[in-house]
Motif scaffolding. Structure first.
Motif, mmCIF file in Angstrom:
data_model
loop_
_atom_site.group_PDB
_atom_site.id
_atom_site.type_symbol
_atom_site.label_atom_id
_atom_site.label_comp_id
_atom_site.label_asym_id
_atom_site.label_seq_id
_atom_site.Cartn_x
_atom_site.Cartn_y
_atom_site.Cartn_z
ATOM 1 N N PRO A 17 0.816 -1.215 0.000
ATOM 2 C CA PRO A 17 0.000 0.000 0.000
ATOM 3 C C PRO A 17 0.851 1.267 0.000
ATOM 4 O O PRO A 17 0.314 2.376 -0.141
ATOM 5 N N ALA A 18 2.170 1.117 0.170
ATOM 6 C CA ALA A 18 3.044 2.290 0.243
ATOM 7 C C ALA A 18 3.054 3.052 -1.076
ATOM 8 O O ALA A 18 3.128 4.284 -1.098
ATOM 9 N N ALA A 19 2.992 2.315 -2.186
ATOM 10 C CA ALA A 19 2.904 2.940 -3.509
ATOM 11 C C ALA A 19 1.454 2.891 -3.955
ATOM 12 O O ALA A 19 0.704 1.977 -3.613
ATOM 13 N N HIS A 20 1.052 3.894 -4.726
ATOM 14 C CA HIS A 20 -0.332 3.898 -5.190
ATOM 15 C C HIS A 20 -0.428 4.524 -6.573
ATOM 16 O O HIS A 20 0.480 5.222 -7.036
ATOM 17 N N VAL A 21 -1.553 4.264 -7.210
ATOM 18 C CA VAL A 21 -1.827 4.843 -8.517
ATOM 19 C C VAL A 21 -3.283 5.282 -8.549
ATOM 20 O O VAL A 21 -4.164 4.612 -7.987
ATOM 21 N N LEU A 22 -3.534 6.439 -9.139
ATOM 22 C CA LEU A 22 -4.901 6.905 -9.351
ATOM 23 C C LEU A 22 -5.470 6.179 -10.558
ATOM 24 O O LEU A 22 -4.854 6.160 -11.627
ATOM 25 N N HIS A 23 -6.652 5.579 -10.389
ATOM 26 C CA HIS A 23 -7.228 4.743 -11.441
ATOM 27 C C HIS A 23 -8.646 5.192 -11.757
ATOM 28 O O HIS A 23 -9.519 5.179 -10.885
ATOM 29 N N HIS A 24 -8.861 5.563 -13.020
ATOM 30 C CA HIS A 24 -10.190 6.033 -13.435
ATOM 31 C C HIS A 24 -11.112 4.880 -13.821
ATOM 32 O O HIS A 24 -12.320 5.078 -13.924
ATOM 33 N N HIS A 25 -10.569 3.708 -14.085
ATOM 34 C CA HIS A 25 -11.298 2.449 -14.209
ATOM 35 C C HIS A 25 -12.159 2.318 -15.468
ATOM 36 O O HIS A 25 -13.110 3.063 -15.681
ATOM 37 N N GLY A 26 -11.781 1.350 -16.306
ATOM 38 C CA GLY A 26 -12.632 0.904 -17.398
ATOM 39 C C GLY A 26 -12.835 1.870 -18.538
ATOM 40 O O GLY A 26 -13.849 1.799 -19.235
#
Length: 293
Positions: free
Chosen positions: A221-230
């Motif tokens: 969980p330390a790294a993350h990405v913003l995901h707009h999904h589909g």
């Protein structure tokens, strides 16, 4: 070296934001970005060529699907670390380098998933177990919510802790960082995806094969990405519903063993019936474009 591999189809604006975020938050070590454009009609390829000249653009004259697109990128990638990344993602900090550091430290793991965050800040449920017939039945019948820690919850993993690092059978393919050494254990690292799964379950199949070869997946969980999904699949929703259900059946036909194969015909009937209801009719699913010229 890190190779960032992006397969795009008609998500020009999202792809622009994704590439811009990589440019704003690059990893510390050397990296390359490869974009495979699957015959978009929205000017995606032209945008990449004009606005991101340092990106290696592989402009296909057909749409051969996600798995084939990724294989085309893997074939030209040079990195020891290989990241398959969806174009509807953005970075907001140094998560690229954090992900590399994490997988470097976990020497017995072959792949890494990270925390995926939606536009409203919600942490997305992005990790599942490998599909089993009972696990899928549990999800369909909502039994996974009643008994999340048993076989009924083995697919959806409702109690997976997204705040803690640990093993993760199969994170969503939105962001998957692979160790080249692990891919080499499966054979040809330039074609790791099984193209019999053109859109869905290709990363599930790959992670399953890696796991069986002794290279499981890790989650941080330390790294993350913003995901707009589909963003791509929403454009052809009916065909994608059918393709998803058909790919699940393909997965069972490939990986089920012994007595586990006996229920597959019933699973296929139930899956196709579910697709018919969800899509409000029949569709052949994804069909790769052909160029016979």
């Amino acid at each position: 070296m890190l190779s960032i591999l992006i397969v795009n189809w008609n998500t020009k604006d999202k792809l622009n934001a994704c590439l811009s975020s990589i440019r704003t938050f690059p990893p510390n070590e050397s990296h390359e970005v490869l974009v495979v454009d699957n015959h978009s009609t929205d000017g995606s390829a032209e945008m990449v060529a004009e606005d991101f000249p340092n990106v290696k653009l592989i402009a296909s004259d057909t749409n051969s699907g996600y798995a084939a697109g990724n294989n085309a990128a893997f074939a030209q990638a040079s990195g020891d670390w290989l990241l398959t990344l969806n174009p509807d993602t953005e970075f907001e900090d140094d998560s690229l380098q954090m992900a590399i550091n994490e997988l470097q430290a976990k020497k017995s793991y072959g792949a890494l998933g990270v925390r995926q965050v939606g536009p409203d800040g919600e942490v997305q449920n992005s990790v599942r177990g490998f599909p089993t017939i009972l696990g899928v039945m549990g999800a369909l019948l909502k039994l996974d919510k009643l008994k999340p820690n048993g076989v009924w919850g083995s697919y959806t993993l409702p109690n997976f802790n997204y705040k803690s690092q640990g093993p993760a059978p199969q994170p969503m393919g939105t962001f998957l960082l692979f160790r080249r050494e692990a891919l080499e254990a499966l054979g040809d690292p330039s074609r790791p995806f099984d193209e019999d799964f053109p859109i869905f379950f290709n990363e599930v199949d790959l992670l399953k094969r890696l796991d069986e070869a002794g290279w499981p997946c890790w989650y941080t969980p330390a790294a993350h990405v913003l995901h707009h999904h589909g963003s791509s699949t929403k454009q052809v929703k009916k065909s994608m519903i059918w393709e998803s259900h058909k790919s699940l059946v393909r997965y069972f036909r490939k990986h089920a063993r012994g007595l586990g194969r006996l229920p597959i015909p019933l699973v296929a009937v139930a899956s196709y019936a579910g697709a018919f209801v969800r899509a409000r009719g029949y569709h052949a699913g994804f069909r790769p474009e052909r160029n016979d010229l």
